[in-house]
Design an enzyme around this catalytic site. Sequence first.
Site, PDB file in Angstrom:
ATOM      1  N   PHE A 157      80.417  20.507  55.676  1.00  0.00           N
ATOM      2  CA  PHE A 157      79.781  19.319  55.093  1.00  0.00           C
ATOM      3  C   PHE A 157      79.554  19.435  53.602  1.00  0.00           C
ATOM      4  O   PHE A 157      79.352  18.421  52.926  1.00  0.00           O
ATOM      5  CB  PHE A 157      78.424  19.052  55.794  1.00  0.00           C
ATOM      6  CG  PHE A 157      77.310  19.915  55.271  1.00  0.00           C
ATOM      7  CD1 PHE A 157      76.626  19.573  54.112  1.00  0.00           C
ATOM      8  CD2 PHE A 157      76.958  21.102  55.905  1.00  0.00           C
ATOM      9  CE1 PHE A 157      75.607  20.375  53.598  1.00  0.00           C
ATOM     10  CE2 PHE A 157      75.945  21.906  55.403  1.00  0.00           C
ATOM     11  CZ  PHE A 157      75.274  21.541  54.244  1.00  0.00           C
ATOM     12  N   LYS A 181      90.476  17.917  60.436  1.00  0.00           N
ATOM     13  CA  LYS A 181      89.229  17.610  61.160  1.00  0.00           C
ATOM     14  C   LYS A 181      88.089  17.751  60.153  1.00  0.00           C
ATOM     15  O   LYS A 181      87.590  18.845  59.923  1.00  0.00           O
ATOM     16  CB  LYS A 181      89.061  18.593  62.329  1.00  0.00           C
ATOM     17  CG  LYS A 181      88.241  18.078  63.499  1.00  0.00           C
ATOM     18  CD  LYS A 181      86.818  17.725  63.172  1.00  0.00           C
ATOM     19  CE  LYS A 181      85.912  18.900  62.967  1.00  0.00           C
ATOM     20  NZ  LYS A 181      84.563  18.494  62.496  1.00  0.00           N
ATOM     21  N   GLU A 184      81.847  16.254  60.605  1.00  0.00           N
ATOM     22  CA  GLU A 184      81.343  15.033  61.250  1.00  0.00           C
ATOM     23  C   GLU A 184      80.066  14.537  60.562  1.00  0.00           C
ATOM     24  O   GLU A 184      79.596  13.441  60.837  1.00  0.00           O
ATOM     25  CB  GLU A 184      81.101  15.269  62.750  1.00  0.00           C
ATOM     26  CG  GLU A 184      79.933  16.179  63.107  1.00  0.00           C
ATOM     27  CD  GLU A 184      80.238  17.669  62.964  1.00  0.00           C
ATOM     28  OE1 GLU A 184      81.154  18.046  62.207  1.00  0.00           O
ATOM     29  OE2 GLU A 184      79.525  18.468  63.616  1.00  0.00           O
ATOM     30  N   CYS A 289      78.611  27.413  48.964  1.00  0.00           N
ATOM     31  CA  CYS A 289      78.901  28.743  49.514  1.00  0.00           C
ATOM     32  C   CYS A 289      78.896  29.793  48.406  1.00  0.00           C
ATOM     33  O   CYS A 289      78.802  30.975  48.676  1.00  0.00           O
ATOM     34  CB  CYS A 289      80.246  28.753  50.211  1.00  0.00           C
ATOM     35  SG  CYS A 289      81.606  28.532  49.077  1.00  0.00           S
ATOM     36  N   GLU A 389      71.853  33.463  55.637  1.00  0.00           N
ATOM     37  CA  GLU A 389      72.249  32.500  54.614  1.00  0.00           C
ATOM     38  C   GLU A 389      71.315  31.301  54.752  1.00  0.00           C
ATOM     39  O   GLU A 389      71.349  30.590  55.756  1.00  0.00           O
ATOM     40  CB  GLU A 389      73.699  32.066  54.845  1.00  0.00           C
ATOM     41  CG  GLU A 389      74.213  31.136  53.764  1.00  0.00           C
ATOM     42  CD  GLU A 389      75.613  30.610  54.042  1.00  0.00           C
ATOM     43  OE1 GLU A 389      75.948  30.370  55.219  1.00  0.00           O
ATOM     44  OE2 GLU A 389      76.374  30.439  53.079  1.00  0.00           O
TER      45      GLU A 389
END
Length: 504
Positions: A157, A181, A184, A289, A389
């Site tokens: 995301f 993909k 979502e 990240c 994290e």
Amino acid sequence: MPSNDISSIPTIPLLIGGEFVQSRTSEWRDIVNPANQQVLARVPMATPEEVSAAVAAAQAAFPAWRKTPIGTRARIFLKYQELIRANMKSLAATLTAEQGKTLADAEGDVFRGLEVVEHAAAIGNLQLGELAHNVANGVDTYTRLQPLGVCAGITPFNFPAMIPLWMFPMAIACGNTFVLKPSEQDPMVTMQLVELALQAGIPKGVLNVVHGAADVVNALCDHPDIKAISFVGSTKVGTHVYHRASQAGKRVQCMMGAKNHAIVLPDAHKEQTLNALVGASFGAAGQRCMAVSVVVLVGEANQWLPDLVEKARSLKLGPGQDNLDLGPVISRNAKARIEALIAQGVQQGARLELDGRNPELPPDMAEGNYIGPTVFSNVRPGMAIYDEEVFGPVLSVVSADTLDEAIAVINANPHGNGTAVFTQSGAAARKFEEEIDVGQVGINVPIPVPVPLFSFTGSRASKLGDLGPYGKQVVLFYTQTKTITSRWFEDDVSSGVNTTIRLH
Ligand code: NAD
């Protein structure tokens, strides 16, 4: 909370064989604006038949696409970069609405993906083989970097523009077809980019999109016609995808979670260093990240802690469209998780220097998933805020006496996505760069993400698979090297039967 009339909420289509189609699924999820909980659209969890249809469309498109001339492939990406530039503002607005980051940062998200598209347009130079003449008498050997077939990409995301653009442009430029993909949680800007890719001339079936979560990802991992999978996301899911898809015989690359440390030596440029650290820790609400999530202050640099905290405190929270310093985090679940980790940090004995929970906000921001910059000192390995994290605006400060001690802390941490040192000493920087066991190193650069001339080279627990996204490595990832050894007979020369391994 704003009310939503379900019939007026747009639905996100699948892309199968060049057509945008509505899913027949009965399972839909809401895409929610994290700044105000408004439902922006609904995303389907595609059915197994729809996943198969997308893979079949990609498979059917492959024979013609793999033989499409280099120039034709390259020109599509030249056109594509132009379309992305022309639509930058609208892409960024969609991204901010569904993801929460500031508009300026959303443009950065699109821009870093755009750079990969520009690189894909140079595919002619990237996909060259090798040739050696006379490896034996009259025998030549050459290589081709052949496309693999159908490849798939699964994205997170936090960079809904950049990370899809890490994947399908290079895969397709190399002659593969693709099934994407998207996350979502925020697939809308990704779909806008996919529409532009079709406008740029990507033929029917070469790029397909399915939506969904675990079931769809598992179906992609298992599908026998998919040859390679690129994944970017959390370590838990990436590890699962790596094993499941490898077991099914696929080539897999997984870029995963991180805990990025920055070392500050006392000779660093103080103002520049603190600005860089605060930007890299709290930008995008810490949901990068490559965000700096641990600062290791060495020796006298420990005295800079109050200034670091004050800079963090000065940052302004607000909806992404207002372009302040930090937007909301992606979801209410993410907010609750981050707040629970902060509470655990306190409980486990870290010192909470700045608490971003329950920030004071005007009434029109009350529904947003806001957490302010949070700073802990006295953090040690073994505490949840250090070991996990956090993926939110939470910075842990660790203290060390020497550069050697600081390097040892980082090398003992399992992650290897990124790290940085702040110093004015070339000798210290060189020692750090040589001894640190992390795949991407910054020297006075807090988020050392390489541009696409290079590859993204996270390492250790932040990565599974040998080859990284974009740059030269991804050309090797998305192609199979075929080595051809050839000899052309001259008419009337024969040396008879040769039963040895010599070729002449
Ligand atoms: P995530 O792992 O939850 O989701 C990533 C993808 O996996 C999504 O498309 C999601 O639908 C799918 N997925 C989720 N649960 C699944 C399951 N149980 N089985 C199969 N598929 C599943 O990650 P996220 O929260 O969207 O993204 C944040 C994470 O991504 C962070 O850990 C961050 O460090 C990481 N990340 C890493 C990089 C990198 O380059 N190393 C870059 C960006 C983000």
